[in-house]
Design a protein around this motif. Structure first.
Motif, PDB file in Angstrom:
ATOM      1  N   ASP C 150       0.795  -1.220   0.000  1.00 54.16           N
ATOM      2  CA  ASP C 150       0.000   0.000   0.000  1.00 54.16           C
ATOM      3  C   ASP C 150       0.829   1.273   0.000  1.00 54.16           C
ATOM      4  OD1 ASP C 150      -2.442  -1.317   0.021  1.00 54.16           O
ATOM      5  OD2 ASP C 150      -2.487  -1.480   2.199  1.00 54.16           O
ATOM      6  N   SER C 151       2.019   1.190   0.552  1.00 55.96           N
ATOM      7  CA  SER C 151       2.774   2.434   0.698  1.00 55.96           C
ATOM      8  C   SER C 151       3.403   2.844  -0.623  1.00 55.96           C
ATOM      9  CB  SER C 151       3.861   2.257   1.758  1.00 55.96           C
ATOM     10  OG  SER C 151       4.675   1.175   1.436  1.00 55.96           O
ATOM     11  N   VAL C 152       3.510   4.117  -0.804  1.00 49.35           N
ATOM     12  CA  VAL C 152       4.168   4.657  -1.996  1.00 49.35           C
ATOM     13  C   VAL C 152       5.667   4.772  -1.722  1.00 49.35           C
ATOM     14  CG1 VAL C 152       4.348   6.657  -3.526  1.00 49.35           C
ATOM     15  CG2 VAL C 152       2.112   5.861  -2.754  1.00 49.35           C
ATOM     16  N   LEU C 153       5.979   5.063  -0.475  1.00 49.41           N
ATOM     17  CA  LEU C 153       7.370   5.033  -0.033  1.00 49.41           C
ATOM     18  C   LEU C 153       7.988   3.697  -0.409  1.00 49.41           C
ATOM     19  CD1 LEU C 153       7.594   6.248   3.689  1.00 49.41           C
ATOM     20  CD2 LEU C 153       8.596   7.313   1.673  1.00 49.41           C
ATOM     21  N   VAL C 154       9.131   3.710  -1.021  1.00 49.05           N
ATOM     22  CA  VAL C 154       9.812   2.437  -1.250  1.00 49.05           C
ATOM     23  C   VAL C 154      10.442   1.990   0.072  1.00 49.05           C
ATOM     24  CG1 VAL C 154      11.690   1.243  -2.421  1.00 49.05           C
ATOM     25  CG2 VAL C 154      10.313   2.914  -3.664  1.00 49.05           C
ATOM     26  N   PRO C 155       9.960   0.888   0.602  1.00 50.68           N
ATOM     27  CA  PRO C 155      10.528   0.413   1.872  1.00 50.68           C
ATOM     28  C   PRO C 155      11.856  -0.280   1.595  1.00 50.68           C
ATOM     29  CG  PRO C 155       8.627  -0.922   1.221  1.00 50.68           C
ATOM     30  CD  PRO C 155       8.924   0.011   0.096  1.00 50.68           C
ATOM     31  N   ASN C 156      12.939   0.487   1.661  1.00 54.15           N
ATOM     32  CA  ASN C 156      14.232  -0.085   1.264  1.00 54.15           C
ATOM     33  C   ASN C 156      14.747  -1.105   2.260  1.00 54.15           C
ATOM     34  OD1 ASN C 156      15.076   1.485   3.374  1.00 54.15           O
ATOM     35  ND2 ASN C 156      15.962   3.058   2.063  1.00 54.15           N
ATOM     36  N   SER C 157      14.009  -1.303   3.305  1.00 52.72           N
ATOM     37  CA  SER C 157      14.446  -2.279   4.285  1.00 52.72           C
ATOM     38  C   SER C 157      13.831  -3.659   4.044  1.00 52.72           C
ATOM     39  CB  SER C 157      14.082  -1.797   5.688  1.00 52.72           C
ATOM     40  OG  SER C 157      12.682  -1.662   5.780  1.00 52.72           O
ATOM     41  N   ILE C 158      13.167  -3.847   2.925  1.00 54.14           N
ATOM     42  CA  ILE C 158      12.621  -5.178   2.667  1.00 54.14           C
ATOM     43  C   ILE C 158      13.751  -6.095   2.223  1.00 54.14           C
ATOM     44  CG2 ILE C 158      11.154  -6.548   1.146  1.00 54.14           C
ATOM     45  CD1 ILE C 158       8.989  -4.565   1.429  1.00 54.14           C
ATOM     46  N   ILE C 159      14.108  -7.004   3.098  1.00 56.75           N
ATOM     47  CA  ILE C 159      15.204  -7.934   2.842  1.00 56.75           C
ATOM     48  C   ILE C 159      14.635  -9.270   2.418  1.00 56.75           C
ATOM     49  CG2 ILE C 159      17.217  -9.061   3.840  1.00 56.75           C
ATOM     50  CD1 ILE C 159      17.503  -6.096   3.984  1.00 56.75           C
ATOM     51  N   TYR C 160      13.703  -9.752   3.188  1.00 59.23           N
ATOM     52  CA  TYR C 160      13.116 -11.062   2.942  1.00 59.23           C
ATOM     53  C   TYR C 160      11.895 -10.915   2.033  1.00 59.23           C
ATOM     54  CZ  TYR C 160      15.988 -12.308   6.982  1.00 59.23           C
ATOM     55  OH  TYR C 160      17.025 -12.506   7.841  1.00 59.23           O
ATOM     56  N   PRO C 161      11.525 -12.008   1.373  1.00 57.86           N
ATOM     57  CA  PRO C 161      10.273 -11.979   0.592  1.00 57.86           C
ATOM     58  C   PRO C 161       9.083 -11.746   1.524  1.00 57.86           C
ATOM     59  CG  PRO C 161      11.552 -14.007   0.172  1.00 57.86           C
ATOM     60  CD  PRO C 161      12.230 -13.312   1.301  1.00 57.86           C
ATOM     61  N   LEU C 162       8.008 -11.259   0.946  1.00 59.50           N
ATOM     62  CA  LEU C 162       6.789 -11.032   1.739  1.00 59.50           C
ATOM     63  C   LEU C 162       5.885 -12.255   1.636  1.00 59.50           C
ATOM     64  CD1 LEU C 162       5.972  -7.357   0.732  1.00 59.50           C
ATOM     65  CD2 LEU C 162       7.097  -8.162   2.815  1.00 59.50           C
TER      66      LEU C 162
END
Lengths: 162, 162, 162
Positions: C150-162
């Motif tokens: 949902d967020s437009v901000l790129v969550p650069n902390s996504i390390i693992y798959p969702l």
């Protein structure tokens, strides 16, 4: 077909136990809480880290229904914490296929949200339930419930059971 | 067996209603929202505190499907709020055993997450749905839906229904 | 009756796939992750905004099981991120009625909570799974899984798959 039917019925029963447990706590019907357990039982809240290291330190640990009841009395008599509402979200319930004669092994993800007066709702604790369920008479009860929380920080504000 | 089968079928029906309701709102298909209700109905958002005290003050209150439709028009015409996405999480659904001739009593825990542009996702509201469902033709609809939110703070940013 | 039975069985199968997927990731059993997909597959994490605009930009995109396995190796070899625990909450699962010969269309809401050492649990990502499931031998697998956040901000902390 009969097997599927049995599986479905069992699954609904487990879901009902989890649901009633969550509602009792969220409704602050704390006196109901010990009734979800067998007389001899284990309820504990441990950090993921301690569980993985095999360390026995627990944030809360009760080893019988009587100790659960004592815990409720203690909470009711403690006036040193601000009023709060909790809200349980439970997801990804998994009944182990090997579950059998000595009870059911069930796991689920949980998040407990907490709302203090004049504050926004926040995540109090997220983690996993690791449970052993047995049948007592007609109903399923917790033989043990271990709440494994993800944070390493000791959440010293945990007043109510998870 | 036949009873279990009926229970399961009903449970799936209720879950489907809840699921479609959540998806319609999260997809911002607001015009679909009134269709989940009967013509005469009640939709309200109240705080846990007001509900417990029996106070009628509600953050949102609509007493017919027509009022729900009006509400949608109002939201659509309001340009004074920042774009946002909502995400419903629903858990611990409970169909009251006494549910019968006059409809089904269903409760569930909910959390609605909200994401504003350039902001992190946060918890907009957590609480409980207290619902009365009736059958209209072939489908289940809300005769009433009361969203009881845990916070005492009035969340003045609630734009969309919960 | 037989149809209802088939529907229920299928629904349980889909729920089981989702549950095992969540547990594998939350247990950091990353090597299990590609096994939930068919050899030819698509896994991507895209923002709601990009999806709506038809823009191909994805935060993560893998087009085969081999690429998923590569991704796991990359994560395992990266030492530049702080240890963290994730916790998946999945809700409002919906199997499209038109699902048939070419696979099942399934959607669900998700929230992934994240806990870093010495930090409070926070919402890493909330959004929707848009999936295509097919049967491979006896088991359901993901032909494609699109995580729409949902967020437009790129969550650069996504390390693992969702």
């Amino acid at each position: 077909m009969a097997r599927v039917q049995r599986d479905l019925t069992l699954r609904l029963e487990v879901e009902e136990l989890y649901t009633e447990y969550a509602h009792a706590l969220d409704n602050l019907e704390l006196e109901q809480w010990p009734e979800f357990f067998t007389d001899e039982c284990l309820y504990q809240i441990v950090s993921r880290e301690n569980l993985e290291r095999g360390m026995p330190l627990a944030l809360m640990r009760c080893e019988s229904k009587a100790m659960l009841a004592d815990r409720v009395v203690t909470i009711r008599q403690t006036q040193m914490f601000a009023p709060r509402a909790t809200r349980h979200l439970v997801s990804s319930m998994r009944i182990a296929p090997s579950s059998g004669a000595d009870g059911l092994d069930v796991q689920a993800n949980y998040a407990v949200l907490e709302t203090l007066v004049d504050e926004e709702t926040r995540i109090l604790s997220a983690g996993r339930y690791i449970d052993k369920l047995v049948r007592e008479g007609d109903v399923l009860k917790f033989k043990s419930r271990t709440c494994v929380y993800d944070s390493v920080l000791v959440p010293n504000s945990i007043i109510y059971p998870l």
